[in-house]
Design a protein around this motif. Structure first.
Motif, mmCIF file in Angstrom:
data_model
loop_
_atom_site.group_PDB
_atom_site.id
_atom_site.type_symbol
_atom_site.label_atom_id
_atom_site.label_comp_id
_atom_site.label_asym_id
_atom_site.label_seq_id
_atom_site.Cartn_x
_atom_site.Cartn_y
_atom_site.Cartn_z
ATOM 1 N N THR A 206 0.815 -1.225 0.000
ATOM 2 C CA THR A 206 0.000 0.000 0.000
ATOM 3 C C THR A 206 0.843 1.268 0.000
ATOM 4 O OG1 THR A 206 -0.122 0.101 2.423
ATOM 5 C CG2 THR A 206 -1.801 -1.219 1.288
ATOM 6 N N ARG A 209 -0.050 4.346 -2.062
ATOM 7 C CA ARG A 209 -1.149 5.166 -1.579
ATOM 8 C C ARG A 209 -0.696 6.169 -0.519
ATOM 9 N NH1 ARG A 209 -5.802 1.738 0.988
ATOM 10 N NH2 ARG A 209 -5.467 0.710 -1.023
ATOM 11 N N TYR A 210 0.223 5.740 0.337
ATOM 12 C CA TYR A 210 0.628 6.585 1.464
ATOM 13 C C TYR A 210 2.009 7.186 1.299
ATOM 14 C CZ TYR A 210 -3.312 4.177 3.561
ATOM 15 O OH TYR A 210 -4.561 3.675 3.801
#
Length: 217
Positions: A206, A209-210
């Motif tokens: 992820t 996304r971050y």
């Protein structure tokens, strides 16, 4: 490496980073082991074993000297998040073994209790050093470069919560419950440490996304 400016509009983004929050939660549970050398083992030694109370100082000395001499060497090979997560899992197994060994110190002759406590202390400090190296590798590797302060600050909050709760948990399990409590504690520490590998892998997936991981090798 030049300083990375803080990204605009990202205050408290870490709280929306659910995989990293899960990583911090797992580490907070595992970090309860730091209370063993200060609270759990001294109370267990004095209340449930025949070992002399001065052994508390010996065990603390063993822990301190071992960390000073070996921590840097032990930390090698935890540069990427996957490497660090695997190390964290090994630390959990060592800590589970330490709890199992500590549990054997009750109801035995003094010299046996002393040997058992020393063996438990060596297993514990090995798990402590490997776990600390793994924790740093994971948290630094998952945090976006421009938000390291925010992410490490949140990680420190989890550690502080662990320090606050561990005396109560360790006293209830290791002293009040006795030998079965040590087994439960060992299973808990080993279990959360082994969970770190799949959770950190989820976190790595992820990062787009971050923010890009800094050590995702």
């Amino acid at each position: 490496m030049p300083p990375v400016p803080r990204a605009p509009g990202t205050a408290l983004l870490v709280l929306r980073d659910r995989p990293f929050v899960a990583v911090v939660a797992l580490n907070a549970v595992f970090a309860m082991h730091f209370g063993l050398i200060d609270v759990g083992v001294p109370l267990w030694l004095s209340a449930r074993t025949s070992a002399p109370t001065w052994m508390v100082s010996v065990l603390l000395l063993v822990n301190t000297v071992t960390v000073v001499l070996l921590q840097v060497r032990v930390a090698r090979g935890t540069d990427t998040v996957p490497q660090a997560a695997r190390a964290f899992g090994r630390a959990g197994l060592l800590m589970a073994a330490a709890c199992a060994v500590y549990s054997l110190a009750a109801g035995v002759p003094t010299w046996v209790a002393v040997v058992v406590l020393l063996a438990g202390a060596l297993l514990q400090v090995a798990g402590e050093m490997i776990g600390s190296a793994g924790q740093w590798g994971i948290s630094m590797g998952l945090a976006p470069a421009e938000r390291q302060g925010q992410y490490q600050g949140f990680g420190s909050t989890g550690f502080a919560a662990s320090n606050m709760l561990s005396p109560v948990v360790l006293t209830l399990l290791c002293v009040e419950w006795g030998r079965p409590g040590w087994w439960v504690l060992g299973a808990l520490l080993g279990g959360v440490a082994l969970l770190m590998t799949p959770v950190s892998a989820w976190a790595l997936r992820t990062r787009d996304r971050y923010g890009a991981a800094t050590a995702s090798g």
